[in-house]
Design a protein around this motif. Structure first.
Motif, mmCIF file in Angstrom:
data_model
loop_
_atom_site.group_PDB
_atom_site.id
_atom_site.type_symbol
_atom_site.label_atom_id
_atom_site.label_comp_id
_atom_site.label_asym_id
_atom_site.label_seq_id
_atom_site.Cartn_x
_atom_site.Cartn_y
_atom_site.Cartn_z
ATOM 1 N N LYS A 10 1.004 -1.221 0.260
ATOM 2 C CA LYS A 10 -0.028 0.145 0.092
ATOM 3 C C LYS A 10 0.688 1.576 -0.092
ATOM 4 C CE LYS A 10 -4.159 -2.560 0.553
ATOM 5 N NZ LYS A 10 -4.309 -3.088 -0.891
ATOM 6 N N LYS A 11 0.620 2.150 -0.608
ATOM 7 C CA LYS A 11 1.080 3.525 -1.048
ATOM 8 C C LYS A 11 0.460 4.147 0.137
ATOM 9 C CE LYS A 11 0.370 3.728 -5.341
ATOM 10 N NZ LYS A 11 0.318 2.064 -5.330
ATOM 11 N N ALA A 12 1.056 5.423 0.731
ATOM 12 C CA ALA A 12 0.825 6.965 1.699
ATOM 13 C C ALA A 12 0.375 7.448 0.768
ATOM 14 C CB ALA A 12 1.592 6.944 2.516
ATOM 15 N N LEU A 13 -0.314 8.150 1.361
ATOM 16 C CA LEU A 13 -1.532 8.675 0.452
ATOM 17 C C LEU A 13 -0.048 10.444 0.950
ATOM 18 C CD1 LEU A 13 -5.425 8.464 1.566
ATOM 19 C CD2 LEU A 13 -3.941 8.006 -0.307
ATOM 20 N N PRO A 14 -0.171 11.651 0.120
ATOM 21 C CA PRO A 14 0.599 12.702 0.719
ATOM 22 C C PRO A 14 -0.818 13.207 1.568
ATOM 23 C CG PRO A 14 -0.537 13.075 -1.429
ATOM 24 C CD PRO A 14 -1.360 11.684 -0.987
ATOM 25 N N LEU A 15 0.458 14.218 2.335
ATOM 26 C CA LEU A 15 -0.194 14.924 3.556
ATOM 27 C C LEU A 15 -0.497 16.381 3.035
ATOM 28 C CD1 LEU A 15 2.153 15.004 6.550
ATOM 29 C CD2 LEU A 15 0.419 13.377 6.522
ATOM 30 N N TYR A 16 -0.637 17.247 1.715
ATOM 31 C CA TYR A 16 -0.883 17.582 1.249
ATOM 32 C C TYR A 16 -1.327 18.234 0.136
ATOM 33 C CZ TYR A 16 0.086 19.172 5.691
ATOM 34 O OH TYR A 16 1.036 19.154 7.406
ATOM 35 N N PRO A 17 -2.171 17.340 -0.506
ATOM 36 C CA PRO A 17 -1.946 17.085 -1.792
ATOM 37 C C PRO A 17 -2.642 18.208 -3.054
ATOM 38 C CG PRO A 17 -4.111 16.095 -0.798
ATOM 39 C CD PRO A 17 -3.118 16.089 -0.333
ATOM 40 N N LYS A 18 -2.340 18.803 -3.690
ATOM 41 C CA LYS A 18 -2.978 19.623 -4.412
ATOM 42 C C LYS A 18 -4.004 19.815 -5.068
ATOM 43 C CE LYS A 18 2.107 22.033 -4.576
ATOM 44 N NZ LYS A 18 3.266 22.330 -5.474
ATOM 45 N N SER A 19 -4.153 18.670 -5.531
ATOM 46 C CA SER A 19 -4.826 18.242 -6.897
ATOM 47 C C SER A 19 -5.319 17.040 -6.282
ATOM 48 C CB SER A 19 -4.468 18.154 -8.312
ATOM 49 O OG SER A 19 -3.599 17.874 -8.713
ATOM 50 N N ILE A 20 -6.828 16.598 -7.318
ATOM 51 C CA ILE A 20 -7.674 15.119 -6.995
ATOM 52 C C ILE A 20 -7.578 15.155 -8.635
ATOM 53 C CG2 ILE A 20 -8.495 13.878 -5.662
ATOM 54 C CD1 ILE A 20 -8.264 15.179 -3.064
ATOM 55 N N GLY A 21 -7.253 13.212 -8.526
ATOM 56 C CA GLY A 21 -8.426 12.735 -9.741
ATOM 57 C C GLY A 21 -9.301 12.328 -9.035
ATOM 58 N N ILE A 22 -10.609 12.412 -10.124
ATOM 59 C CA ILE A 22 -11.878 11.783 -9.501
ATOM 60 C C ILE A 22 -12.268 11.116 -10.471
ATOM 61 C CG2 ILE A 22 -14.080 11.913 -8.832
ATOM 62 C CD1 ILE A 22 -13.581 13.770 -7.767
ATOM 63 N N ILE A 23 -12.316 9.734 -10.536
ATOM 64 C CA ILE A 23 -12.756 8.480 -11.702
ATOM 65 C C ILE A 23 -14.193 8.165 -11.008
ATOM 66 C CG2 ILE A 23 -12.206 5.930 -13.335
ATOM 67 C CD1 ILE A 23 -9.348 6.761 -12.254
ATOM 68 N N THR A 24 -15.337 8.881 -12.002
ATOM 69 C CA THR A 24 -16.724 8.164 -11.776
ATOM 70 C C THR A 24 -17.222 8.629 -12.447
ATOM 71 O OG1 THR A 24 -18.574 8.073 -9.744
ATOM 72 C CG2 THR A 24 -17.222 10.247 -10.021
ATOM 73 N N SER A 25 -18.843 8.504 -12.388
ATOM 74 C CA SER A 25 -19.505 8.669 -13.372
ATOM 75 C C SER A 25 -19.812 10.427 -13.105
ATOM 76 C CB SER A 25 -20.885 7.851 -13.102
ATOM 77 O OG SER A 25 -22.192 8.950 -14.172
ATOM 78 N N ARG A 26 -20.653 10.801 -14.654
ATOM 79 C CA ARG A 26 -20.740 12.794 -14.635
ATOM 80 C C ARG A 26 -21.663 13.000 -13.884
ATOM 81 N NH1 ARG A 26 -18.745 16.215 -18.803
ATOM 82 N NH2 ARG A 26 -17.836 14.996 -19.250
ATOM 83 N N THR A 27 -22.812 11.759 -13.228
ATOM 84 C CA THR A 27 -24.258 12.581 -12.856
ATOM 85 C C THR A 27 -23.590 11.061 -11.624
ATOM 86 O OG1 THR A 27 -25.392 9.750 -14.042
ATOM 87 C CG2 THR A 27 -25.343 13.163 -15.128
ATOM 88 N N SER A 107 -0.911 0.854 -10.577
ATOM 89 C CA SER A 107 -0.823 2.326 -10.481
ATOM 90 C C SER A 107 -0.138 2.970 -9.407
ATOM 91 C CB SER A 107 -2.487 3.262 -9.982
ATOM 92 O OG SER A 107 -2.587 4.823 -9.715
ATOM 93 N N GLU A 108 0.690 4.392 -9.858
ATOM 94 C CA GLU A 108 1.564 4.535 -9.471
ATOM 95 C C GLU A 108 1.322 6.265 -8.665
ATOM 96 O OE1 GLU A 108 5.518 6.011 -11.634
ATOM 97 O OE2 GLU A 108 5.332 3.855 -12.567
#
Length: 282
Positions: A10-27, A107-108
């Motif tokens: 498991k990879k650690a989550l960044p403490l202070y992310p500048k941006s987040i990618g979202i993969i889901t339905s538009r609606t 995923s990296e």
């Protein structure tokens, strides 16, 4: 067996992310919930949506493509959220597909899974780096609260100011002690003491030098006196003489023969003579 679900991968989550990618339905409510929570917690964090089908034909390919796209453009975001609302096992089946699971594992960029309700469970949840119970929870996990950050910064600022003030006070006290020292308040007195010490040392040095010279002169006189006693010329002045036979000093009759030529050295000159007779004793 391949370790796709292992905790050590498991990879650690960044403490202070500048941006987040979202993969889901538009609606649907998922996107709304994530945007709502993220904007409330920290509006400075950017959100990038890659819209996909979350069930049915083509959904697997689109989800895999979205994961690959973000990994090919890592500058876009620091963490990914994969999510969809609740539903039946059939509705969630795309997130059990091997292609999706392997894409999540490969995923990296760290991935947070927010698939279904809290009671729902998919293989994507196991392969992701963090599982969120709901999409809102996923946003809370990924987006640091701006209010908490500001409070933290305020605390650090106060601590830093206190530390700087403390150091300034400490060095001011040290400076005051230096300025109050005799070096600054009465430097001439300090120099006078040093001059006096120098004079004392010079006097001591002169005394030691004169004493040493006196001792050396006395030793020289003694040596000179001894040397004068040993000087053969002094003995000649007292009536003694030196006899040479071929440049060899004669000190025994055994060194001479009758009719042999000798040279006698006196205090004021020398005499050439011939040995007429040799007698033992005085």
């Amino acid at each position: 067996a391949e370790g796709l679900f292992s905790a050590e991968n498991k990879k650690a989550l960044p403490l202070y992310p500048k941006s987040i990618g979202i993969i889901t339905s538009r609606t649907g409510a998922v996107l709304h919930d994530i945007f709502h929570v993220a904007s409330q917690r920290n509006p400075a964090v950017k959100l990038f949506l890659f819209p996909v089908l979350v069930q049915g034909d083509g959904s697997v390919e689109q989800i895999v493509s979205a994961i690959k796209y973000f990994n090919q453009h890592k500058e876009l975001c620091d963490v990914l959220i994969i999510g969809r609302g609740g539903g039946s096992m059939e509705d969630l089946w795309s997130f059990n597909d091997e292609q999706v699971v392997r894409a999540v594992f490969a995923s990296e960029i760290p991935i947070v899974s927010a698939v279904g309700h809290e009671t729902d469970c998919t293989l994507t949840d196991f392969a992701s780096d963090v599982r969120a119970s709901t999409p809102s929870h996923a946003a809370e996990i990924c987006v640091p609260a701006q209010k908490e950050l500001l409070q933290r910064l305020s605390f650090l600022e106060t601590s830093l100011n206190n530390m700087v003030k403390k150091n300034i006070t400490k060095y001011h006290e040290r400076l005051d002690r230096c300025l109050d020292s005799i070096v600054f308040t009465d430097a001439s007195h300090l120099l006078d003491n040093r001059y006096q010490q120098l004079d004392t040392l010079m006097t001591s040095l002169c005394n030691i030098t004169n004493k040493q010279l006196t001792v050396k002169k006395h030793i020289l006189d003694i040596l000179s006196e001894k040397l004068s006693v040993l000087d053969p010329k002094a003995a000649l002045k007292r009536g003694y003489s030196m006899i040479y036979n071929d440049e060899i000093i004669v000190n025994s009759i055994s060194q001479l023969n009758k009719d042999e030529q000798i040279r006698i050295i006196l205090s004021d000159g020398q005499i050439s003579a011939t040995v007429n007779d040799i007698m033992k004793g005085m």
